[in-house]
Scaffold this motif. Structure first.
Motif, PDB file in Angstrom:
ATOM      1  N   PRO A  62       1.720  -6.778   6.625  1.00 41.65           N
ATOM      2  CA  PRO A  62       2.024  -8.008   6.209  1.00 41.65           C
ATOM      3  C   PRO A  62       3.273  -7.854   5.654  1.00 41.65           C
ATOM      4  CG  PRO A  62      -0.258  -7.803   5.485  1.00 41.65           C
ATOM      5  CD  PRO A  62       0.148  -6.460   6.194  1.00 41.65           C
ATOM      6  N   GLY A  63       4.315  -8.876   6.005  1.00 45.43           N
ATOM      7  CA  GLY A  63       5.766  -8.883   5.530  1.00 45.43           C
ATOM      8  C   GLY A  63       6.688  -7.966   6.303  1.00 45.43           C
ATOM      9  N   GLY A  64       5.984  -7.299   7.331  1.00 45.09           N
ATOM     10  CA  GLY A  64       6.880  -6.321   7.887  1.00 45.09           C
ATOM     11  C   GLY A  64       7.911  -7.195   9.309  1.00 45.09           C
ATOM     12  N   LEU A  65       8.505  -6.126  10.037  1.00 51.75           N
ATOM     13  CA  LEU A  65       9.296  -6.978  11.084  1.00 51.75           C
ATOM     14  C   LEU A  65       8.709  -7.755  11.958  1.00 51.75           C
ATOM     15  CD1 LEU A  65      11.448  -3.842  11.599  1.00 51.75           C
ATOM     16  CD2 LEU A  65      12.250  -5.713  10.715  1.00 51.75           C
ATOM     17  N   ARG A  66       7.518  -7.286  12.285  1.00 54.56           N
ATOM     18  CA  ARG A  66       6.584  -8.185  13.157  1.00 54.56           C
ATOM     19  C   ARG A  66       6.389  -9.714  12.537  1.00 54.56           C
ATOM     20  NH1 ARG A  66       6.687  -6.284  17.433  1.00 54.56           N
ATOM     21  NH2 ARG A  66       5.206  -4.736  17.915  1.00 54.56           N
ATOM     22  N   ASP A  67       6.141 -10.000  11.517  1.00 51.19           N
ATOM     23  CA  ASP A  67       6.179 -11.125  10.796  1.00 51.19           C
ATOM     24  C   ASP A  67       7.532 -11.867  11.027  1.00 51.19           C
ATOM     25  OD1 ASP A  67       3.720 -10.733   9.927  1.00 51.19           O
ATOM     26  OD2 ASP A  67       4.014 -10.920   7.934  1.00 51.19           O
ATOM     27  N   ILE A  68       8.677 -11.194  11.119  1.00 54.34           N
ATOM     28  CA  ILE A  68       9.976 -12.092  11.328  1.00 54.34           C
ATOM     29  C   ILE A  68      10.061 -12.269  12.947  1.00 54.34           C
ATOM     30  CG2 ILE A  68      12.432 -11.762  11.188  1.00 54.34           C
ATOM     31  CD1 ILE A  68      12.069  -9.909   8.905  1.00 54.34           C
ATOM     32  N   GLN A  69       9.617 -11.564  13.543  1.00 56.11           N
ATOM     33  CA  GLN A  69       9.445 -11.583  15.078  1.00 56.11           C
ATOM     34  C   GLN A  69       8.645 -12.750  15.377  1.00 56.11           C
ATOM     35  OE1 GLN A  69       8.729  -7.591  16.308  1.00 56.11           O
ATOM     36  NE2 GLN A  69      10.570  -6.656  15.882  1.00 56.11           N
ATOM     37  N   ALA A 115      12.168  11.204  10.618  1.00 54.17           N
ATOM     38  CA  ALA A 115      10.927  11.825  11.196  1.00 54.17           C
ATOM     39  C   ALA A 115      11.133  12.371  12.609  1.00 54.17           C
ATOM     40  CB  ALA A 115       9.968  10.503  11.509  1.00 54.17           C
ATOM     41  N   GLY A 116      12.457  11.956  13.111  1.00 50.87           N
ATOM     42  CA  GLY A 116      12.898  12.764  14.534  1.00 50.87           C
ATOM     43  C   GLY A 116      12.013  12.221  15.425  1.00 50.87           C
ATOM     44  N   ARG A 117      11.354  11.171  15.279  1.00 49.14           N
ATOM     45  CA  ARG A 117      10.457  10.601  16.242  1.00 49.14           C
ATOM     46  C   ARG A 117      10.556   9.053  16.128  1.00 49.14           C
ATOM     47  NH1 ARG A 117       6.937  13.182  12.432  1.00 49.14           N
ATOM     48  NH2 ARG A 117       5.527  11.679  11.518  1.00 49.14           N
ATOM     49  N   ALA A 118       9.801   8.296  16.937  1.00 46.24           N
ATOM     50  CA  ALA A 118       9.383   6.680  16.776  1.00 46.24           C
ATOM     51  C   ALA A 118       8.200   6.761  16.028  1.00 46.24           C
ATOM     52  CB  ALA A 118       9.112   6.084  18.241  1.00 46.24           C
ATOM     53  N   GLU A 119       8.600   6.499  14.443  1.00 41.77           N
ATOM     54  CA  GLU A 119       7.774   6.380  13.589  1.00 41.77           C
ATOM     55  C   GLU A 119       8.150   5.080  12.610  1.00 41.77           C
ATOM     56  OE1 GLU A 119       5.070   6.482  11.942  1.00 41.77           O
ATOM     57  OE2 GLU A 119       4.834   8.573  12.267  1.00 41.77           O
ATOM     58  N   ASP A 120       6.978   4.162  12.783  1.00 35.38           N
ATOM     59  CA  ASP A 120       7.137   2.755  11.988  1.00 35.38           C
ATOM     60  C   ASP A 120       6.403   2.967  10.645  1.00 35.38           C
ATOM     61  OD1 ASP A 120       8.683   1.609  13.680  1.00 35.38           O
ATOM     62  OD2 ASP A 120       7.039   1.291  15.193  1.00 35.38           O
ATOM     63  N   ARG A 121       5.766   3.979  10.165  1.00 34.37           N
ATOM     64  CA  ARG A 121       4.563   4.242   9.067  1.00 34.37           C
ATOM     65  C   ARG A 121       5.675   4.970   7.962  1.00 34.37           C
ATOM     66  NH1 ARG A 121       0.270   7.931  11.122  1.00 34.37           N
ATOM     67  NH2 ARG A 121       1.723   8.781  12.396  1.00 34.37           N
ATOM     68  N   LEU A 122       5.598   4.339   7.073  1.00 34.06           N
ATOM     69  CA  LEU A 122       6.435   4.817   5.878  1.00 34.06           C
ATOM     70  C   LEU A 122       5.553   5.984   5.070  1.00 34.06           C
ATOM     71  CD1 LEU A 122       8.660   2.292   4.025  1.00 34.06           C
ATOM     72  CD2 LEU A 122       9.191   4.555   4.681  1.00 34.06           C
ATOM     73  N   LEU A 123       5.229   7.089   5.860  1.00 33.32           N
ATOM     74  CA  LEU A 123       4.232   7.950   5.603  1.00 33.32           C
ATOM     75  C   LEU A 123       4.638   8.637   3.991  1.00 33.32           C
ATOM     76  CD1 LEU A 123       3.630   9.954   8.603  1.00 33.32           C
ATOM     77  CD2 LEU A 123       2.395   8.178   7.574  1.00 33.32           C
ATOM     78  N   LYS A 136       0.849  -1.055  -0.012  1.00 33.81           N
ATOM     79  CA  LYS A 136       0.208  -0.138   0.047  1.00 33.81           C
ATOM     80  C   LYS A 136       0.677   1.436  -0.041  1.00 33.81           C
ATOM     81  CE  LYS A 136      -3.680  -0.111   2.299  1.00 33.81           C
ATOM     82  NZ  LYS A 136      -4.782   0.048   3.258  1.00 33.81           N
ATOM     83  N   LEU A 137       0.340   2.195  -0.424  1.00 29.27           N
ATOM     84  CA  LEU A 137       0.939   3.774  -0.183  1.00 29.27           C
ATOM     85  C   LEU A 137       1.833   3.932   0.901  1.00 29.27           C
ATOM     86  CD1 LEU A 137       1.447   6.297  -2.285  1.00 29.27           C
ATOM     87  CD2 LEU A 137      -0.707   7.257  -0.594  1.00 29.27           C
ATOM     88  N   GLU A 138       1.220   3.618   2.244  1.00 32.64           N
ATOM     89  CA  GLU A 138       1.889   3.971   3.180  1.00 32.64           C
ATOM     90  C   GLU A 138       1.986   2.886   4.339  1.00 32.64           C
ATOM     91  OE1 GLU A 138       1.215   8.835   3.841  1.00 32.64           O
ATOM     92  OE2 GLU A 138      -0.431   7.508   4.595  1.00 32.64           O
ATOM     93  N   PRO A 139       2.872   1.946   3.929  1.00 38.10           N
ATOM     94  CA  PRO A 139       3.031   0.672   4.842  1.00 38.10           C
ATOM     95  C   PRO A 139       3.448   0.906   6.057  1.00 38.10           C
ATOM     96  CG  PRO A 139       4.622   0.724   2.989  1.00 38.10           C
ATOM     97  CD  PRO A 139       3.986   2.124   2.750  1.00 38.10           C
ATOM     98  N   ASN A 140       3.083  -0.025   7.053  1.00 38.39           N
ATOM     99  CA  ASN A 140       3.834   0.140   8.395  1.00 38.39           C
ATOM    100  C   ASN A 140       4.934  -0.983   8.491  1.00 38.39           C
ATOM    101  OD1 ASN A 140       4.065  -0.689  11.269  1.00 38.39           O
ATOM    102  ND2 ASN A 140       2.607   0.816  11.445  1.00 38.39           N
ATOM    103  N   LEU A 141       6.052  -0.426   8.657  1.00 40.26           N
ATOM    104  CA  LEU A 141       7.128  -1.288   8.654  1.00 40.26           C
ATOM    105  C   LEU A 141       7.205  -2.357   9.557  1.00 40.26           C
ATOM    106  CD1 LEU A 141      10.112   1.312   8.541  1.00 40.26           C
ATOM    107  CD2 LEU A 141      10.067  -0.620   6.964  1.00 40.26           C
TER     108      LEU A 141
END
Length: 920
Positions: free
Chosen positions: A210-217, A267-275, A201-206
């Motif tokens: 699906p397929g992000g770091l949480r799936d590996i964890q 981002a300068g913050r705890a951001e996991d969305r690839l905005l 999607k346009l703005e995925p969550n790292l």
């Protein structure tokens, strides 16, 4: 700076009693040094572990400084990602203060001092203060807490407490491996559903997409619960992973870590969305550079999406393998033999022999034939998925040229039972990209705009899935014309091939429709389609944008527009397939793009063109207007309205009005105008839901005034509705008779009665004198625009209808239509119709205009209008002051540079005629 030097520096600061500002500066200096190292190419795994190590030192020193080392029966543990020893620049510091019993007042104050100090150091701390019993209760009740505590790592304090906690949380005590596995799989499914099951999607969550770091964890957590070790290497040694899978997953994890690290820095913050607004800066931080025809951000996102595709696929396989090992699903039922090569078990298709793909190459496609044709199958078994991925290199040029395999591919596209499931499986295993090499090139391809919400490959599969759903006779009947077309197709493979190739030319530069048509032509010839079928598929690919462009940018009530489009289409077969392809394409682009208004536009164009092709000739404009009037008279007579007042009214409207509306609309407008008191001088504003239910229409009847269009669009914008179309008409007696079709911001009609009435009152109140309407032309957009969209302006004259079509493509912004309306007024032009289209950050609008003598615009007038539009559209948009029509607007723009010598603003205007409808 080495680790020893960093710790020595911190110790020195604390030893000399450094205040909190000094500690904050030290922490920031470490982030800045790591950022420089990151930009220089330092391994990201070193950086995330180094930051965790530094945080360990800080907490251990503060623990001693606050005297907590003297307290018995207490321990400080790192949990979550920090417990794993992984901290990105802005990651939360998750800690557990583990106690043997509830703290007394002294200890409670010390713990409060510790947490306060961490927050004062600008650290984002997630902390919990619990006894072992409280931890056990929370973990037993909440799998998320259990997972967090599984990664607990002792930092300070009593090691015995930490050991006792591990004992209390052991699989023997709670959450045995099978229950833990079920819980984590359910958790993952719920998380994936939040993202519509797709990572593309346009703005995925790292982390969470699906397929992000949480799936590996998730894989690591399940393995740790089962084997006691969660490292990917340990799972490979146990045979859970194949070596090549371990290498692929490790490579993807490190890439995602680098992306997350760069995202935190940008981002300068705890951001996991690839905005969307951050993607360009992240790409630059990662070292991507623009290349001819390929933006750096698009290269970066393509690599990102390919990485998450790999993670998602490996996660699917490993979860299924864990299921077989932990739950014994392979022992639950006996397999049901399908043929010599395949069998099914619990809804999954699997191989009967491990080496089937090696011994029988045709099975690389026939497995999808069976999946697509067999009712009740839900997918492929884990072993089958794994073997397919490792066998896809067998699908080479010689394989693709084999007529037998070509027929298997066509057979897949003719299946009815599970075609969408089979196509997604072909994509995810890489077989689709291997058999159609051009498709492999668009895998992970994203376009850098807000309009396309999915990667090109995912969008293509969604389009194909939409086609499959229309072909299902059990569909809900939402699109009856399209469903009827799909369900009676003799060769459904042709439209599926057109859908597969429609965007396949993207990412190469040039016209993707032309490039895709060439690819489709070559592929269809290669797989042995007839010349006629080849030409049809290629034409559909080349023309797949034509129908939406006509529907959204041209006046489809004009018989000549229909005749021109029908000539382009040529046959009813082409029209039907193009209609279905266009509908499914728009619906697969993004969730908010499709609405009832677009549905109605496409349907009306389809039906009008089909009727033209059936009749074989176009109506003359006079005949068309006569038919419209006749239809309206019949409708009015059915409602008991006499014809004499109707004809009196129509004479006042002006003859060209009947070319702007259909019979149903003319009857409705006539009814509303006849119902008004003859001596009323108030603006008339009436709303209705369009018969197609595609939008809400506001009919506005008011004295024609300077900047009327600009004022109406500004008033509607104030009520936060989106204008889709406008019909603008000025009667010979100085009355404006305008209609605006609007939608709510979510793409739905304005259905709430109170809101509808509020908009009506708002318009009526302010249209008495539009000179007082604030246009808000300088209101800044709430969305940052990370790129510049060049304004494009084009003109085309329609000699027959005596008007000019202005096509405007520009960056969408508040007050855009008001600016356009102001430009028309400055240039002394008349606006007759408008088609308003917003595609993400792009506005693609078409306006049908004439000069004051109702003639198409001359070349000089076109140049004057373009000049004025650019002046107004390029004006500063950062101020927040509101403008009113007239002199205030002039003050905002460099109008003194305009090429025309006289503006209507500087001219006196005659008094407006009364509203009484009296023929002269």
């Amino acid at each position: 700076m080495s680790a020893a030097e960093a710790e020595k520096e911190l110790s020195a600061l604390l030893a000399c009693g450094a205040d909190r500002d000094a500690l904050r500066d030290w922490l920031q200096s470490q982030i800045d040094r790591d950022a420089l190292a990151f930009d220089a190419g330092a391994p990201v795994e070193t950086l995330v572990r180094r930051r965790a190590q530094r945080m360990d030192w800080l907490l251990q020193h503060l623990w001693q400084q606050l005297g907590l080392q003297a307290q018995a029966d207490i321990a400080l543990l790192a949990v979550g990602g920090y417990g794993r020893g992984e901290l990105h620049p802005q990651s939360d510091i998750d800690i557990l203060l583990l106690l043997k019993k509830a703290p007394d007042a002294t200890l409670g104050k010390q713990l409060e001092q510790l947490i306060t100090l961490l927050w004062d150091l600008k650290l984002t701390v997630g902390h919990a203060v619990r006894t072992i019993d409280e931890c056990e209760t929370a973990a037993r009740d909440d799998l998320t807490v259990m997972t967090n505590l599984m990664e607990a790592r002792l930092l300070c304090g009593d090691p015995g407490l930490s050991a006792r906690l591990r004992d209390h949380l052991s699989p023997v005590q709670m959450w045995p491996p099978d229950a833990f596995f079920r819980g984590k799989v359910d958790e993952q499914k719920a998380r994936h559903r939040k993202f519509e099951g797709t990572a593309y999607k346009l703005e995925p969550n790292l982390k969470s997409s699906p397929g992000g770091l949480r799936d590996i964890q998730n894989i690591q957590w399940i393995a740790k619960r089962r084997f006691g070790d969660q490292s990917l290497l340990a799972m490979t040694r146990r045979g859970v992973f194949l070596p090549q899978e371990y290498r692929a997953l490790t490579r993807c994890q490190l890439f995602l870590w680098r992306v997350r690290y760069a995202l935190h820095l940008v981002a300068g913050r705890a951001e996991d969305r690839l905005l969307f607004d951050l993607q360009k800066a992240v790409a630059e931080r990662l070292g991507f550079v623009d290349q001819p025809g390929r933006l750096a951000v698009e290269q970066f996102m393509k690599q990102y999406f390919r990485a998450v595709l790999t993670v998602r696929n490996l996660n699917d396989v490993l979860v299924e393998l864990f299921s077989e090992v932990m739950l014994g699903t392979h022992q639950k039922s006996e397999p049901v033999v399908i043929d010599a090569h395949f069998q099914q078990r619990d809804g999954l298709l699997e191989l009967r022999e491990f080496n089937t793909f090696a011994k029988h190459p045709e099975s690389l496609l026939s497995v999808f034939v069976v999946l697509a044709e067999t009712e009740g199958l839900t997918g492929l078994s884990a072993t089958t998925l794994r073997l397919l991925r490792h066998s896809r290199q067998r699908v080479d040029a010689a394989y693709r040229a084999n007529p037998r395999y070509q027929q298997l591919f066509i057979r897949i596209l003719r299946a009815r039972a599970n075609l969408a499931t089979a196509l997604f499986a072909m994509k995810n295993t890489g077989i689709l990209g291997a058999f159609v090499p051009a498709f492999a090139q668009i895998t992970g391809q994203m376009q850098f705009d807000r309009f396309h919400h999915y990667t090109v490959d995912e969008h293509t599969l969604f389009l194909l899935r939409n086609l499959v759903r229309l072909s299902d006779p059990n569909t809900a009947g939402l699109f009856p014309h399209a469903e009827r077309i799909m369900q009676r197709l003799v060769q459904p493979e042709l439209i599926y091939l057109a859908g597969l190739f429609h965007d396949i030319g993207k990412g190469r530069g040039g016209d993707h429709s032309e490039l895709g048509a060439v690819d489709a032509l070559q592929f269809c010839k290669q797989i042995g389609l007839s010349d006629g079928d080849v030409e049809l598929v290629s034409w559909l690919v080349q023309s797949h944008l034509a129908m939406s462009l006509v529907a959204q940018r041209k006046d489809i009530t004009d018989p000549e527009v229909i005749a021109e489009f029908a000539a382009k289409v040529g046959t009813t077969q082409r029209l039907e397939l193009l209609y279905v392809l266009t509908m499914c394409d728009i619906r697969a682009t993004n969730a908010s793009l499709w609405n009832g208004w677009k549905d109605a536009l496409l349907r009306d164009l389809y039906l009008a063109t089909r009727e033209y092709l059936r009749r074989g000739s176009a109506l003359l404009p006079a005949d068309s207007a006569a038919l419209i009037r006749d239809e309206a008279l019949q409708r009015l007579a059915a409602d008991g309205i006499a014809s004499e007042p109707v004809h009196d009214l129509w004479r006042l409207l002006g003859g060209d009005y009947f070319s702007k509306v259909n019979g149903e609309t003319l009857a409705w407008v006539t009814t509303q105008l006849l119902a008004q008191p003859e001596d009323s001088d108030e603006p008339l504003v009436i709303a209705r839901q369009l018969p197609s239910a595609g939008g809400t229409e506001f009919l506005i009847y008011v004295h024609d005034q300077e900047f009327l269009f600009a004022a109406i669009t500004a008033l509607l914008a104030q009520k936060r509705v989106s204008i889709q179309a406008a019909t603008i008409h000025t009667t010979p007696y100085g009355m404006g008779l305008d209609a605006f079709v609007v939608l709510e911001e979510d793409g739905q009609p304005v259905l709430d009665l109170k809101r509808l009435q509020s908009i009506q009152r708002h318009l009526q109140q302010h249209l008495r004198d539009v000179s007082k309407v604030p246009l808000n032309l300088q209101q800044s957009s709430t969305k940052r625009q990370p790129f510049v969209l060049e304004t494009r302006i084009g003109f085309s004259n329609d000699a027959r209808r005596q008007r000019t079509a202005l096509e405007l493509i520009t960056l969408d912004r508040p007050g855009l239509l008001a600016r356009v309306g102001a430009a028309f007024k400055y240039c002394d032009l008349l606006l007759h119709n408008a088609k308003i289209i917003t595609l993400g950050e792009r506005a693609e609008d078409v306006f049908f205009i004439t000069d004051r003598e109702a003639r198409p615009l001359s070349q000089e007038k076109q140049q004057q209008l373009e000049h004025m539009l650019r002046l107004l559209l390029d004006a500063a948009t950062t101020a927040t002051t509101a403008a009113t029509p007239g002199a205030a607007l002039v003050a905002q723009s460099p109008l003194s540079q305009a090429s025309h010598s006289s503006s209507p603003l500087s001219q006196s205007t005659d008094s407006q005629p009364t509203k009484k409808m009296t023929a002269t």
